[in-house]
Scaffold this motif. Structure first.
Motif, PDB file in Angstrom:
ATOM      1  N   PHE A 152      -1.455  50.245 -31.267  1.00 32.22           N
ATOM      2  CA  PHE A 152      -2.012  48.906 -30.211  1.00 32.22           C
ATOM      3  C   PHE A 152      -2.068  47.622 -31.293  1.00 32.22           C
ATOM      4  CE2 PHE A 152      -2.617  52.169 -27.133  1.00 32.22           C
ATOM      5  CZ  PHE A 152      -2.697  51.507 -26.062  1.00 32.22           C
ATOM      6  N   THR A 153      -2.862  47.863 -32.438  1.00 38.50           N
ATOM      7  CA  THR A 153      -2.703  46.584 -33.182  1.00 38.50           C
ATOM      8  C   THR A 153      -1.414  46.222 -33.690  1.00 38.50           C
ATOM      9  OG1 THR A 153      -4.625  47.523 -34.092  1.00 38.50           O
ATOM     10  CG2 THR A 153      -3.692  45.736 -35.388  1.00 38.50           C
ATOM     11  N   ILE A 154      -0.504  47.271 -33.883  1.00 41.64           N
ATOM     12  CA  ILE A 154       1.077  46.827 -34.303  1.00 41.64           C
ATOM     13  C   ILE A 154       1.639  46.176 -32.819  1.00 41.64           C
ATOM     14  CG2 ILE A 154       3.307  47.752 -34.714  1.00 41.64           C
ATOM     15  CD1 ILE A 154       1.463  47.490 -37.184  1.00 41.64           C
ATOM     16  N   GLY A 155       1.071  46.676 -31.727  1.00 36.92           N
ATOM     17  CA  GLY A 155       1.780  46.092 -30.616  1.00 36.92           C
ATOM     18  C   GLY A 155       1.274  44.481 -30.535  1.00 36.92           C
ATOM     19  N   ASN A 156       0.212  44.233 -30.914  1.00 32.21           N
ATOM     20  CA  ASN A 156      -0.586  42.867 -30.951  1.00 32.21           C
ATOM     21  C   ASN A 156       0.390  42.027 -31.920  1.00 32.21           C
ATOM     22  OD1 ASN A 156      -2.195  40.519 -31.541  1.00 32.21           O
ATOM     23  ND2 ASN A 156      -3.819  41.729 -32.115  1.00 32.21           N
ATOM     24  N   LEU A 157       0.594  42.617 -33.074  1.00 33.29           N
ATOM     25  CA  LEU A 157       1.116  41.729 -34.335  1.00 33.29           C
ATOM     26  C   LEU A 157       2.656  41.373 -33.687  1.00 33.29           C
ATOM     27  CD1 LEU A 157       1.564  41.152 -37.043  1.00 33.29           C
ATOM     28  CD2 LEU A 157       2.260  43.150 -37.604  1.00 33.29           C
ATOM     29  N   LEU A 158       3.428  42.399 -33.147  1.00 31.60           N
ATOM     30  CA  LEU A 158       4.795  42.336 -32.802  1.00 31.60           C
ATOM     31  C   LEU A 158       4.921  41.477 -31.330  1.00 31.60           C
ATOM     32  CD1 LEU A 158       6.222  45.886 -33.032  1.00 31.60           C
ATOM     33  CD2 LEU A 158       6.883  43.998 -34.410  1.00 31.60           C
ATOM     34  N   SER A 159       3.896  41.345 -30.852  1.00 29.33           N
ATOM     35  CA  SER A 159       3.773  40.309 -29.621  1.00 29.33           C
ATOM     36  C   SER A 159       3.713  38.833 -30.409  1.00 29.33           C
ATOM     37  CB  SER A 159       2.656  40.858 -28.838  1.00 29.33           C
ATOM     38  OG  SER A 159       2.510  42.034 -28.083  1.00 29.33           O
ATOM     39  N   GLY A 160       2.965  38.818 -31.324  1.00 29.48           N
ATOM     40  CA  GLY A 160       2.633  37.544 -32.018  1.00 29.48           C
ATOM     41  C   GLY A 160       3.916  37.205 -32.651  1.00 29.48           C
ATOM     42  N   VAL A 161       4.700  37.947 -32.915  1.00 32.08           N
ATOM     43  CA  VAL A 161       6.021  37.616 -33.643  1.00 32.08           C
ATOM     44  C   VAL A 161       7.083  37.379 -32.588  1.00 32.08           C
ATOM     45  CG1 VAL A 161       7.948  38.822 -35.271  1.00 32.08           C
ATOM     46  CG2 VAL A 161       5.490  39.018 -35.870  1.00 32.08           C
ATOM     47  N   PHE A 162       7.036  38.139 -31.733  1.00 30.78           N
ATOM     48  CA  PHE A 162       8.151  37.693 -30.721  1.00 30.78           C
ATOM     49  C   PHE A 162       7.453  36.459 -30.254  1.00 30.78           C
ATOM     50  CE2 PHE A 162       9.212  42.419 -30.237  1.00 30.78           C
ATOM     51  CZ  PHE A 162      10.517  42.217 -30.237  1.00 30.78           C
ATOM     52  N   SER A 163       6.334  36.149 -29.885  1.00 31.63           N
ATOM     53  CA  SER A 163       6.015  34.757 -29.298  1.00 31.63           C
ATOM     54  C   SER A 163       6.544  33.637 -30.192  1.00 31.63           C
ATOM     55  CB  SER A 163       4.481  34.723 -29.316  1.00 31.63           C
ATOM     56  OG  SER A 163       4.131  33.441 -29.150  1.00 31.63           O
ATOM     57  N   LEU A 212       0.160  38.869 -23.969  1.00 32.90           N
ATOM     58  CA  LEU A 212       0.318  40.542 -24.250  1.00 32.90           C
ATOM     59  C   LEU A 212      -0.343  40.949 -25.513  1.00 32.90           C
ATOM     60  CD1 LEU A 212       1.903  42.801 -23.335  1.00 32.90           C
ATOM     61  CD2 LEU A 212       3.814  42.413 -24.646  1.00 32.90           C
ATOM     62  N   ALA A 213      -0.257  40.069 -26.595  1.00 35.92           N
ATOM     63  CA  ALA A 213      -1.028  40.316 -27.787  1.00 35.92           C
ATOM     64  C   ALA A 213      -2.525  40.648 -27.390  1.00 35.92           C
ATOM     65  CB  ALA A 213      -0.889  39.280 -28.770  1.00 35.92           C
ATOM     66  N   ALA A 214      -3.252  39.686 -26.601  1.00 34.34           N
ATOM     67  CA  ALA A 214      -4.313  39.795 -26.118  1.00 34.34           C
ATOM     68  C   ALA A 214      -4.819  41.074 -25.487  1.00 34.34           C
ATOM     69  CB  ALA A 214      -4.992  38.683 -25.234  1.00 34.34           C
ATOM     70  N   PHE A 215      -3.818  41.663 -24.712  1.00 32.58           N
ATOM     71  CA  PHE A 215      -4.061  43.012 -23.751  1.00 32.58           C
ATOM     72  C   PHE A 215      -4.170  43.984 -24.889  1.00 32.58           C
ATOM     73  CE2 PHE A 215      -1.863  46.947 -22.657  1.00 32.58           C
ATOM     74  CZ  PHE A 215      -2.589  47.314 -21.662  1.00 32.58           C
ATOM     75  N   PHE A 216      -3.244  43.908 -26.092  1.00 34.67           N
ATOM     76  CA  PHE A 216      -3.022  45.108 -27.178  1.00 34.67           C
ATOM     77  C   PHE A 216      -4.478  44.927 -28.028  1.00 34.67           C
ATOM     78  CE2 PHE A 216       1.653  45.088 -26.665  1.00 34.67           C
ATOM     79  CZ  PHE A 216       1.696  46.558 -26.224  1.00 34.67           C
ATOM     80  N   ASP A 217      -4.799  43.746 -28.244  1.00 30.71           N
ATOM     81  CA  ASP A 217      -6.079  43.411 -29.073  1.00 30.71           C
ATOM     82  C   ASP A 217      -7.229  44.046 -28.191  1.00 30.71           C
ATOM     83  OD1 ASP A 217      -7.393  42.101 -31.381  1.00 30.71           O
ATOM     84  OD2 ASP A 217      -8.298  40.887 -29.962  1.00 30.71           O
ATOM     85  N   LEU A 229      -6.028  45.457 -40.672  1.00 28.60           N
ATOM     86  CA  LEU A 229      -4.729  45.275 -39.910  1.00 28.60           C
ATOM     87  C   LEU A 229      -5.042  44.638 -38.487  1.00 28.60           C
ATOM     88  CD1 LEU A 229      -1.918  46.186 -39.600  1.00 28.60           C
ATOM     89  CD2 LEU A 229      -2.615  48.231 -38.417  1.00 28.60           C
ATOM     90  N   ASP A 230      -6.103  44.623 -37.922  1.00 25.84           N
ATOM     91  CA  ASP A 230      -6.500  43.937 -36.782  1.00 25.84           C
ATOM     92  C   ASP A 230      -6.441  42.392 -37.208  1.00 25.84           C
ATOM     93  OD1 ASP A 230      -7.278  43.904 -33.867  1.00 25.84           O
ATOM     94  OD2 ASP A 230      -9.079  42.953 -34.498  1.00 25.84           O
ATOM     95  N   SER A 286      -0.973  36.682 -34.083  1.00 27.01           N
ATOM     96  CA  SER A 286      -0.988  36.346 -32.812  1.00 27.01           C
ATOM     97  C   SER A 286      -1.750  35.263 -31.916  1.00 27.01           C
ATOM     98  CB  SER A 286      -1.302  37.671 -32.072  1.00 27.01           C
ATOM     99  OG  SER A 286      -0.355  38.548 -32.448  1.00 27.01           O
ATOM    100  N   PHE A 287      -2.891  35.056 -32.749  1.00 26.39           N
ATOM    101  CA  PHE A 287      -3.607  34.246 -32.040  1.00 26.39           C
ATOM    102  C   PHE A 287      -4.182  32.915 -32.857  1.00 26.39           C
ATOM    103  CE2 PHE A 287      -5.192  38.284 -30.673  1.00 26.39           C
ATOM    104  CZ  PHE A 287      -4.521  38.563 -29.363  1.00 26.39           C
TER     105      PHE A 287
END
Length: 163
Positions: A13-24, A42-47, A67-68, A75-76
């Motif tokens: 889930f943390t990697i999902g947060n990170l990748l959402s930030g990278v995609f943003s 989406l990053a906030a959802f994962f976070d 990692l978080d 992301s933020f």
């Protein structure tokens, strides 16, 4: 074996947060500002769920905490600052806001890592101002004064209840 796999669920889930930030950031760089804002959401959802899942599965770790924080600054901290920078008319004030926001966001994350609190946060948690910036970015609205105020609130001594 199962415990080892369970240990990685919150980190995914943390990697999902990170990748959402990278995609943003990537969407922002390619002039898809609304998609960039959506990926901050989406990053906030994962976070929201990485820590809850770690506590529920009883697999909290120092690695996960670090990692978080690294994912959160991307992301933020960086992604909303870049969205703001892209949408704002350039002036000395917008450059100042662009530099202050991720800097104070990083200070806020470091402060929380060094001195964790129980039941409350000191200063606004970094996802909250990021979501405000992303929401305003969806409507192509930016305000450097608001950006600076949000940055200062992240490192302020105000107490915010944890959810």
């Amino acid at each position: 074996m199962i415990l080892r796999l369970l240990k990685w669920v919150p980190n995914l889930f943390t990697i999902g947060n990170l990748l959402s930030g990278v995609f943003s950031i990537a969407f922002n760089m390619n002039s898809y500002e609304r998609l960039a804002a959506i990926f901050i959401f989406l990053a906030a959802f994962f976070d929201l769920f990485d820590g809850k899942i770690a506590r529920k599965l009883k697999v909290n770790s120092e690695f996960g905490v670090e990692l978080d924080s690294l994912a959160d600054i991307i992301s933020f901290g960086v992604a909303p600052a870049m969205l703001f920078h892209t949408l704002s008319p350039h002036s000395w004030l917008t450059v100042l806001a662009f530099m202050i926001y991720p800097s104070l966001g990083a200070l806020r994350l470091a402060k929380f890592s060094a001195n964790p609190t129980v039941g409350y946060f000191m200063g606004l948690p970094i996802p909250f101002p990021a979501l405000i910036i992303a929401l305003l970015g969806m409507f192509y609205y930016v305000n450097p004064y608001l950006m600076i105020i949000l940055a200062i609130l992240m490192v302020s001594p105000i107490r915010v209840m944890k959810i």
